[in-house]
Design a protein around this motif. Structure first.
Motif, mmCIF file in Angstrom:
data_model
loop_
_atom_site.group_PDB
_atom_site.id
_atom_site.type_symbol
_atom_site.label_atom_id
_atom_site.label_comp_id
_atom_site.label_asym_id
_atom_site.label_seq_id
_atom_site.Cartn_x
_atom_site.Cartn_y
_atom_site.Cartn_z
ATOM 1 N N UNK A 49 0.848 -1.192 0.000
ATOM 2 C CA UNK A 49 0.000 0.000 0.000
ATOM 3 C C UNK A 49 0.882 1.240 0.000
ATOM 4 N N UNK A 50 0.469 2.262 -0.759
ATOM 5 C CA UNK A 50 1.219 3.504 -0.734
ATOM 6 C C UNK A 50 0.932 4.382 -1.932
ATOM 7 N N UNK A 51 1.332 5.637 -1.790
ATOM 8 C CA UNK A 51 1.229 6.612 -2.879
ATOM 9 C C UNK A 51 2.622 6.722 -3.502
ATOM 10 N N UNK A 52 2.656 6.798 -4.805
ATOM 11 C CA UNK A 52 3.948 6.815 -5.496
ATOM 12 C C UNK A 52 4.774 8.060 -5.136
ATOM 13 N N UNK A 56 9.654 8.099 0.561
ATOM 14 C CA UNK A 56 10.259 7.238 1.587
ATOM 15 C C UNK A 56 9.643 5.827 1.517
ATOM 16 N N UNK A 57 8.321 5.798 1.393
ATOM 17 C CA UNK A 57 7.600 4.516 1.292
ATOM 18 C C UNK A 57 8.009 3.792 -0.008
ATOM 19 N N UNK A 58 8.146 4.562 -1.066
ATOM 20 C CA UNK A 58 8.517 3.986 -2.367
ATOM 21 C C UNK A 58 9.886 3.298 -2.266
ATOM 22 N N UNK A 59 10.817 3.977 -1.590
ATOM 23 C CA UNK A 59 12.177 3.449 -1.415
ATOM 24 C C UNK A 59 12.132 2.138 -0.634
ATOM 25 N N UNK A 63 13.249 -1.359 -2.427
ATOM 26 C CA UNK A 63 14.492 -1.983 -1.957
ATOM 27 C C UNK A 63 14.292 -3.475 -1.662
ATOM 28 N N UNK A 64 13.022 -3.908 -1.555
ATOM 29 C CA UNK A 64 12.765 -5.329 -1.333
ATOM 30 C C UNK A 64 12.519 -6.099 -2.617
ATOM 31 N N UNK A 65 12.676 -5.432 -3.767
ATOM 32 C CA UNK A 65 12.402 -6.089 -5.060
ATOM 33 C C UNK A 65 13.695 -6.356 -5.819
ATOM 34 N N UNK A 66 13.598 -7.244 -6.810
ATOM 35 C CA UNK A 66 14.759 -7.507 -7.680
ATOM 36 C C UNK A 66 14.669 -6.714 -8.985
ATOM 37 N N UNK A 67 13.489 -6.151 -9.246
ATOM 38 C CA UNK A 67 13.282 -5.363 -10.463
ATOM 39 C C UNK A 67 12.066 -4.482 -10.254
ATOM 40 N N UNK A 95 13.271 5.413 -7.456
ATOM 41 C CA UNK A 95 13.270 3.980 -7.790
ATOM 42 C C UNK A 95 14.675 3.528 -8.182
ATOM 43 N N UNK A 96 15.350 4.354 -8.986
ATOM 44 C CA UNK A 96 16.704 4.006 -9.445
ATOM 45 C C UNK A 96 17.678 3.884 -8.294
ATOM 46 N N UNK A 97 17.494 4.740 -7.283
ATOM 47 C CA UNK A 97 18.427 4.733 -6.145
ATOM 48 C C UNK A 97 18.084 3.644 -5.130
ATOM 49 N N UNK A 98 16.904 3.042 -5.266
ATOM 50 C CA UNK A 98 16.447 2.102 -4.232
ATOM 51 C C UNK A 98 16.743 0.652 -4.549
ATOM 52 N N UNK A 99 16.885 0.340 -5.819
ATOM 53 C CA UNK A 99 17.052 -1.068 -6.197
ATOM 54 C C UNK A 99 18.370 -1.626 -5.676
ATOM 55 N N UNK A 100 18.390 -2.918 -5.352
ATOM 56 C CA UNK A 100 19.620 -3.495 -4.803
ATOM 57 C C UNK A 100 20.660 -3.714 -5.915
#
Ligand SMILES: NC(=O)c1ccc[n+]([C@@H]2O[C@H](COP(=O)([O-])OP(=O)(O)OC[C@H]3O[C@@H](n4cnc5c(N)ncnc54)[C@H](OP(=O)(O)O)[C@@H]3O)[C@@H](O)[C@H]2O)c1
Length: 297
Positions: A49-52, A56-59, A63-67, A95-100
């Motif tokens: 759940x969240x607003x894009x 902070x929520x988006x990050x 960060x818990x995804x692979x893509x 999004x770009x800064x959050x991915x592992x």
């Protein structure tokens, strides 16, 4: 792959979620409503759940995804497109800064109508987009390019008119106008064109780009290079049982009002390179077939 999809409750996003799940991917779908969350659960996705614009929520989610596949965009009629586009620039940077790690794929959504043909022919995947100072919506591609320069595994999918028998993008506005005005209209000889693709083909392309896309590439989700506004008007006239007319530029101003600029544009686009590079073989019905099967009531 564990894929975070924004806009997962939308037209393109939900079809993409279904495609990913049916091909063995795990999906985390973003929803800002209970109804959206329920739809996603029924489709087999996990809901976040969240607003894009809650970065902070988006990050936290990304960060818990692979893509990430990013399709969210606020199209409300009351929305300020320039402001929404600048918000999208920030969303994409987040999004770009959050991915592992730099290898995790991030797929950004844009439109073929933002690109400018170098040859005067249909716009291709290598044609650049107009700057956001001209078309505010180009901020999304600019944000993608900034991430690519920093080494991110980012790809852009440009969409044409995406359709099924319920949704046909801007053609809805032509239908509404036709009902108000009592006729379906096109300008001049009506040879200006809209590119198109069926939503299931578009969803499959998102998956193919996720699995085999090349860092920094742009893809065109186009299966029909250009359907003429005249052909569209003729189908709408038959289905709505309204007369079809060609308008002079002066008459067009009165009929189309604020839609005039859009109604005048010739926007052919090619998806040939995308089809070849990703072995993407579209199978969905074409735009006119869907318009003939649409319930206009
Ligand atoms: N469809 C086309 O023909 C076409 C053509 C060119 C480009 N595009 C682009 O393709 C993308 C998808 O289009 P679409 O037709 O699928 O749009 P859509 O049906 O309007 O879906 C938009 C999605 O974005 C979500 N969203 C909007 N604002 C949000 C926010 N602040 N926080 C979280 N989620 C938010 C919506 O969530 P809710 O369900 O909560 O409203 C919905 O899931 C967009 O970027 C659009 O500009 C589409």
């Amino acid at each position: 792959m564990r894929v975070f999809v924004t806009g997962a409750t939308g037209f393109v996003g939900l079809a993409t979620v279904s495609e990913l799940i049916s091909t063995g991917h795990e999906v985390i779908g973003l929803s800002r409503s209970d109804a959206g969350a329920e739809t996603l659960i029924r489709t087999g996705a996990t809901v976040a759940r969240g607003d894009v614009n809650d970065l902070r929520r988006l990050r936290e989610i990304a960060s818990g995804a692979e893509a990430v596949i990013h399709t969210a965009f606020n199209h409300d009629s009351s929305a300020d497109v320039r402001q929404e586009s600048e918000n999208d620039r920030k969303v994409i940077a987040t999004l770009g800064a959050s991915l592992p790690g730099p290898h995790a794929p991030l797929i950004i959504t844009s439109g073929t109508g933002l690109a400018q043909s170098a040859t005067g022919g249909p716009v291709t995947e290598t044609d650049p987009h107009a700057p956001s100072s001209v078309f505010p919506r180009a901020a999304s591609e600019e944000a993608a390019e900034a991430l690519i320069e920093q080494g991110g595994n980012v790809m852009v999918i440009r969409l044409p008119q995406v359709h099924d028998t319920h949704r046909q993008g801007r053609i809805l506005r032509h239908i509404q106008l036709a009902k108000q005005q009592g006729s379906v209209a096109y300008i001049g000889d009506g040879t200006n064109r809209l590119p198109a693709a069926h939503v299931t083909d578009v969803a499959r392309l998102y998956r193919l780009v996720l699995e085999n896309g090349q860092r920094g590439a742009r893809y065109h989700a186009v299966t029909e290079q250009g359907v003429t506004l005249r052909a569209i008007a003729e189908v709408l006239g038959t289905q709505l049982r309204l007369p079809v007319q060609s308008l002079t530029p002066q008459q067009a101003q009165a009929y189309f009002g604020p839609l005039l600029q859009l109604a005048e544009m010739d926007l052919p686009a090619s998806g040939t390179e995308t089809q070849q590079r990703l072995d993407w073989n579209p199978t969905g019905p074409d735009l006119l077939t869907d318009l003939r099967s649409t319930d206009y009531a």
